[in-house]
Design an enzyme around this catalytic site. Sequence first.
Site, PDB file in Angstrom:
ATOM      1  N   ASP A 159       0.871  -1.155   0.000  1.00  0.00           N
ATOM      2  CA  ASP A 159       0.000   0.000   0.000  1.00  0.00           C
ATOM      3  C   ASP A 159       0.921   1.221   0.000  1.00  0.00           C
ATOM      4  OD1 ASP A 159      -2.371   1.589   0.393  1.00  0.00           O
ATOM      5  OD2 ASP A 159      -1.765   1.774   2.488  1.00  0.00           O
ATOM      6  N   CYS A 160       0.369   2.407  -0.222  1.00  0.00           N
ATOM      7  CA  CYS A 160       1.208   3.600  -0.244  1.00  0.00           C
ATOM      8  C   CYS A 160       0.997   4.472   0.998  1.00  0.00           C
ATOM      9  CB  CYS A 160       0.933   4.409  -1.515  1.00  0.00           C
ATOM     10  SG  CYS A 160       2.058   5.810  -1.732  1.00  0.00           S
ATOM     11  N   ASP A 161      -0.191   5.037   1.151  1.00  0.00           N
ATOM     12  CA  ASP A 161      -0.461   5.962   2.258  1.00  0.00           C
ATOM     13  C   ASP A 161      -0.408   5.247   3.602  1.00  0.00           C
ATOM     14  OD1 ASP A 161      -1.136   8.405   0.705  1.00  0.00           O
ATOM     15  OD2 ASP A 161      -2.734   7.134  -0.071  1.00  0.00           O
ATOM     16  N   ASP A 166      -1.674  -1.014   6.261  1.00  0.00           N
ATOM     17  CA  ASP A 166      -1.839  -0.390   7.576  1.00  0.00           C
ATOM     18  C   ASP A 166      -3.296  -0.129   7.907  1.00  0.00           C
ATOM     19  OD1 ASP A 166      -1.876   3.147   7.323  1.00  0.00           O
ATOM     20  OD2 ASP A 166      -2.064   1.756   5.646  1.00  0.00           O
TER      21      ASP A 166
END
Length: 212
Positions: free
Chosen positions: A10-12, A167
Site C-alpha cells: 500500500d502507499c499511504d 496499515d
Amino acid sequence: MTSFDAVIFDCDGTLVDSEPILLAAVEEQALALGVAPALLADLHDMKGQSMALTLATIGQRRGRPLPEDFEATVRARMAETFKERLQPMPGAQALLRRLALPFCVATNGPRAKTELTLSITGLLPLLRPDRIFSAYDVGVFKPDPALFLHAARALGVAPERCAVVEDSTSGVRAGLAAGMQVHVLRSAQPLPTELHAQVRHLEALEELLDAS
C-alpha cells in the site's frame, strides 16, 4: 506465514506518512463548510477507504451532499501540505533499496497523487512506472481484492506467494480476500479482533526482510 516471491505495498501510511495530512485536510475543509465536529469524530476509522466513500459518509451524516468541488478542494490542500511536510515512512527507502524480490504499489489513491507523494519522499525512482497500480485505474477499491489480484497478475506471481504490506482495515481485508500473506505495519487504527491472528504484525518495515 511462509516465504513469498513478491511484495505488494500500500502507499499511504505504509510507504509515505501521508495519512495524518490527508485526514487533516478533509477535517479542515469540512469544518470550514460548517460540518459539525461530532460528525468527524471517527474520521481516522475511515482511513484506507476511497475518498469518495469518506466524503459520501460525511454528506449523509450532515443530511445533504458535500459540494461537487469539495474533493478537488481537499486534494489541492493536501498537495500543498505534502510539498511542505510529507516524509517517507521510517525505513521505506532502505527497504525498497534492499528488497531483492519483485515489488509494486497498489493503492486506493489516484495515480497522480500517488506519484506526487512518492516523488516528494524520494521513493518514486525506486519503483518501476509500470508497477504503480491505482484503484481508480482498475475501477475497484479495497476492501475488494481485485486491485491486489490485478497487481499479482502484473507481477506474474500467484496470489498465495505475494506478501501484502498494509496499515488499514480495508487493505487487510482486501489482502486476505485475495489469499495473500498480509503484513500489517503498526498503526494508530486498531485492527478488528477477528483479523489479528490472520496477519503478521510489523513494528517496522525492515522486519519484512526477515520474513522473505
